[in-house]
Design a protein around this motif. Structure first.
Motif, mmCIF file in Angstrom:
data_model
loop_
_atom_site.group_PDB
_atom_site.id
_atom_site.type_symbol
_atom_site.label_atom_id
_atom_site.label_comp_id
_atom_site.label_asym_id
_atom_site.label_seq_id
_atom_site.Cartn_x
_atom_site.Cartn_y
_atom_site.Cartn_z
ATOM 1 N N ARG A 91 -20.250 63.449 17.849
ATOM 2 C CA ARG A 91 -19.539 63.134 16.704
ATOM 3 C C ARG A 91 -20.679 63.612 15.522
ATOM 4 N N ASP A 92 -20.301 64.866 15.089
ATOM 5 C CA ASP A 92 -21.458 65.551 14.337
ATOM 6 C C ASP A 92 -21.444 64.889 12.639
ATOM 7 N N LEU A 93 -22.577 64.964 12.317
ATOM 8 C CA LEU A 93 -22.779 64.691 10.919
ATOM 9 C C LEU A 93 -23.509 65.588 10.190
ATOM 10 N N GLU A 94 -23.115 65.992 8.871
ATOM 11 C CA GLU A 94 -24.074 66.758 8.275
ATOM 12 C C GLU A 94 -25.125 65.894 7.613
ATOM 13 N N VAL A 95 -26.272 66.594 7.379
ATOM 14 C CA VAL A 95 -27.377 66.016 6.809
ATOM 15 C C VAL A 95 -27.390 66.828 5.242
ATOM 16 N N VAL A 96 -27.303 66.061 4.230
ATOM 17 C CA VAL A 96 -27.330 66.806 2.876
ATOM 18 C C VAL A 96 -28.635 67.008 2.082
ATOM 19 N N SER A 97 -29.006 67.939 1.668
ATOM 20 C CA SER A 97 -29.919 68.060 0.780
ATOM 21 C C SER A 97 -30.071 67.281 -0.629
ATOM 22 N N PRO A 98 -30.683 66.367 -0.749
ATOM 23 C CA PRO A 98 -30.346 65.239 -2.084
ATOM 24 C C PRO A 98 -30.729 66.194 -3.362
ATOM 25 N N ALA A 99 -31.385 67.433 -3.190
ATOM 26 C CA ALA A 99 -31.696 68.274 -4.158
ATOM 27 C C ALA A 99 -30.543 69.221 -4.747
ATOM 28 N N THR A 100 -29.860 69.655 -3.580
ATOM 29 C CA THR A 100 -28.629 70.565 -3.806
ATOM 30 C C THR A 100 -27.322 70.086 -3.709
ATOM 31 N N GLU A 101 -27.291 68.838 -3.163
ATOM 32 C CA GLU A 101 -25.940 68.363 -2.510
ATOM 33 C C GLU A 101 -25.224 69.086 -1.504
ATOM 34 N N ARG A 102 -25.776 69.866 -0.994
ATOM 35 C CA ARG A 102 -25.088 70.927 0.120
ATOM 36 C C ARG A 102 -26.152 70.467 1.657
ATOM 37 N N PRO A 103 -25.224 70.630 2.642
ATOM 38 C CA PRO A 103 -25.803 70.534 3.866
ATOM 39 C C PRO A 103 -26.793 71.300 4.073
ATOM 40 N N VAL A 104 -27.880 70.677 4.671
ATOM 41 C CA VAL A 104 -29.043 71.484 5.412
ATOM 42 C C VAL A 104 -29.405 71.645 6.784
ATOM 43 N N GLY A 105 -28.476 70.488 7.191
ATOM 44 C CA GLY A 105 -28.453 70.402 8.808
ATOM 45 C C GLY A 105 -27.337 69.455 9.343
ATOM 46 N N ALA A 106 -27.519 69.638 10.896
ATOM 47 C CA ALA A 106 -26.431 68.642 11.456
ATOM 48 C C ALA A 106 -27.091 68.034 12.735
ATOM 49 N N ILE A 107 -26.561 66.721 12.786
ATOM 50 C CA ILE A 107 -27.113 65.911 13.919
ATOM 51 C C ILE A 107 -25.639 65.298 14.664
ATOM 52 N N SER A 108 -25.852 64.661 15.569
ATOM 53 C CA SER A 108 -24.755 64.139 16.203
ATOM 54 C C SER A 108 -24.887 62.533 16.136
ATOM 55 N N LEU A 109 -23.955 61.642 15.925
ATOM 56 C CA LEU A 109 -24.143 60.288 16.036
ATOM 57 C C LEU A 109 -24.156 59.795 17.389
ATOM 58 N N GLY A 110 -24.706 58.942 17.838
ATOM 59 C CA GLY A 110 -24.825 58.486 19.342
ATOM 60 C C GLY A 110 -24.038 57.292 19.479
ATOM 61 N N SER A 111 -23.699 56.851 20.564
ATOM 62 C CA SER A 111 -23.031 55.611 20.834
ATOM 63 C C SER A 111 -24.067 54.829 21.759
ATOM 64 N N SER A 144 -39.098 67.768 3.201
ATOM 65 C CA SER A 144 -38.614 67.908 1.927
ATOM 66 C C SER A 144 -37.408 68.433 1.694
ATOM 67 N N ASP A 145 -36.724 68.989 2.754
ATOM 68 C CA ASP A 145 -35.366 69.404 2.667
ATOM 69 C C ASP A 145 -34.490 68.532 2.950
ATOM 70 N N GLU A 146 -34.598 67.590 3.701
ATOM 71 C CA GLU A 146 -33.674 66.291 3.980
ATOM 72 C C GLU A 146 -33.617 65.192 2.991
ATOM 73 N N MET A 147 -34.868 64.743 2.642
ATOM 74 C CA MET A 147 -34.963 63.662 1.726
ATOM 75 C C MET A 147 -35.555 63.766 0.334
ATOM 76 N N GLY A 148 -36.020 65.270 -0.285
ATOM 77 C CA GLY A 148 -36.115 65.696 -1.423
ATOM 78 C C GLY A 148 -37.651 65.312 -2.011
ATOM 79 N N ALA A 149 -38.573 65.181 -1.063
ATOM 80 C CA ALA A 149 -40.087 64.702 -1.644
ATOM 81 C C ALA A 149 -40.421 66.423 -2.123
ATOM 82 N N PRO A 150 -41.221 66.293 -3.012
ATOM 83 C CA PRO A 150 -41.755 67.648 -3.582
ATOM 84 C C PRO A 150 -42.558 68.219 -2.463
ATOM 85 N N LEU A 151 -42.528 69.707 -2.042
ATOM 86 C CA LEU A 151 -43.023 70.128 -0.924
ATOM 87 C C LEU A 151 -44.697 69.824 -0.750
ATOM 88 N N GLY A 152 -45.516 69.707 -1.884
ATOM 89 C CA GLY A 152 -46.921 69.420 -1.557
ATOM 90 C C GLY A 152 -46.986 67.845 -1.099
#
Length: 477
Positions: free
Chosen positions: A20-40, A89-97
């Motif tokens: 059951r796929d789920l897109e992971v969205v970048s909070p900086a761009t509001e666009r998908p940066v990756g995908a996981i699957s939701l388990g059971s 940084s990509d997934e939760m938006g923290a500045p890279l440093g």
């Protein structure tokens, strides 16, 4: 795009029972940066069985072998630190440093603290004729949040492995990608199969299956107080240990003899780091009434120097908050502050003017706040500071303790003795005097609805141990 749609179970990357796929969205761009699957629950059961099978042998390995394992993990983590930080940084938006040096760096710090604790911990002691042993508790379900993802994964996994436990990790589905990189690190470091397992999923499905599973001996949960209550209720039927690190609304008492500028800066900056998404943030600033106007002026000046923007840009000091749900919650609470009569000093509703996309919040300060207002009672979990005046030291302590939470407290004073006296009166698990930094070897945790149990260092290791008394062990033959 990161493709992390497999789980790590029994030393292998495996497909979910029912993908059951789920897109992971970048909070900086509001666009998908990756995908996981939701388990059971099926995936959880498979992971728990692997952990249970591995526990029989892993719980018996020597201290020396566990020390060597932690050392290998630290070495591999150091090698992959830049990648780990970039994913955070990509997934939760923290500045890279911040993501590389502090967020990912904290993961290494927790393994080093666990290593130090393991090297010196007394697992056995003699009490009269009795041997008191401290043994690994068993299979541990670890449920972690999105705000400091590797920090909170490592501060659970490291002591669990140091104790000789096996684990099943459910990272937050909002920021799960770095957990997969972490699993790759453990695999490269040679963690035995079944000792560490990773299943993605949401709370109502995978989280609940872990909490209810009869073959899980302990749940270690970090998240909101509301969710923590639910986890504890679900775990109760099987009488498993539940360790919880929950919410906070920490008071920062600035006494009238403090260096006002330094104290205000030391209170405002932690509200901007990580976009205010820290459970121990000093979100209520208590200032003497006679110094209040000057304190508000200084706080406004500091907040308005914050650079909000692209987490990958070199000059950015604050990125977005982690999700749309979090953004909407913060906006609602800012509006509530205005509606209840607090004075908006700086910041407020909406994004900063130059930003049209992303979950960016204006660094916000409210003055003329009373401790009965919603913004002084609820954990906002964003870059929002409330400033409350007080008349005397006794009133400051009363206001500070007037909360359902008790995670942290802060005291600033020109007199160390006076600061210590106030610190003794605060009902919270961690008190910072004059801006003292966190210590990863010291216990982390709170009073009241901020949770129970302790993490980090020696106390964190102790959480994953059971105590056994062997009576007659030292009896004369």
């Amino acid at each position: 795009m990161y493709d992390f749609r497999k789980f790590y179970i029994d030393g292998a990357w495996v497909s979910p029972a029912n993908p059951r796929d789920l897109e992971v969205v970048s909070p900086a761009t509001e666009r998908p940066v990756g995908a996981i699957s939701l388990g059971s629950a099926v995936d959880v059961d498979r992971a728990v069985k692997a952990a249970r099978a591995a526990f029989a042998s892993f719980s018996q390995i020597s201290r020396k072998e566990r020390i060597a394992l932690l050392q290998r993990i630290i070495e591999v983590m150091q090698k992959h630190l830049p990648r780990l930080g970039e994913v955070i940084s990509d997934e939760m938006g923290a500045p890279l440093g911040l993501a590389v040096q502090v967020q990912a760096g904290a993961g290494i710090g927790h393994f080093m603290a666990a290593l130090t604790a393991l090297q010196t911990f007394e697992f056995e002691e003699q009490l009269n004729g009795t041997l008191v042993r401290r043994e690994p508790i068993g299979v541990c379900g670890l449920i972690t949040p999105w705000n400091w993802p590797i920090n909170q994964i490592a501060c659970k996994v490291a002591p669990a492995l140091a104790a000789g436990c096996t684990v099943v990790l459910k990272p937050s589905e909002i920021a799960p990608l770095c957990a997969h990189v972490f699993a790759e690190i453990l695999e490269e470091a040679g963690v035995p199969k079944g000792v560490f397992n990773l299943v993605d999923g949401d709370g109502p499905t995978v989280g609940e299956a872990l909490a209810r599973h009869p073959d899980v001996d302990m749940i270690s949960f970090t998240g909101s107080t509301r969710a923590g209550v639910q986890v504890a209720k679900m775990a109760a039927d099987t009488v498993k240990r539940v360790s919880q690190e929950l919410g906070g609304k920490s008071a920062n008492i600035i006494l009238d003899d403090a260096d006002l500028t330094a104290a205000i800066k030391g209170g405002v900056m932690p509200m901007l780091i990580n976009s205010g998404q820290s459970c121990n943030a000093p979100s209520r600033m208590l200032v003497p009434a006679k110094l209040y106007d000057e304190a508000v002026r200084i706080a406004k000046s500091i907040a308005e120097r914050c650079v909000v923007g692209d987490p990958k840009a070199s000059g950015t000091t604050m990125g977005p908050v982690a999700s749309k749900a979090q953004f909407d919650k913060i906006q609602g609470l800012i509006q509530r502050g205005v509606d209840e009569g607090a004075r908006l000093v700086t910041g407020g509703l909406g994004r900063p003017d130059e930003l049209t996309r992303g979950y960016f919040v204006r660094p916000t300060i409210f003055a003329d706040v009373t401790n009965s207002m919603t913004i002084a009672r609820e954990e906002i979990f964003g870059p929002v500071l409330v400033m409350i005046p007080y008349q005397d030291e006794q009133e400051a302590v009363r206001i500070a303790n007037d909360t359902v939470y008790g995670l942290a407290g802060y005291v600033h004073s020109g007199s160390l003795e006076r600061a210590r006296n106030v610190a003794k009166q605060l009902r919270a698990g961690m008190i910072h005097i004059n801006g003292a930094a966190l210590d990863m070897n010291a216990p982390f945790g709170g009073y009241k609805q901020s949770g129970n149990g302790r993490e980090w260092g020696r106390e964190g290791l102790r959480e994953f141990l059971e105590t056994k008394a062997v009576l007659g062990h030292f009896a004369e033959q």
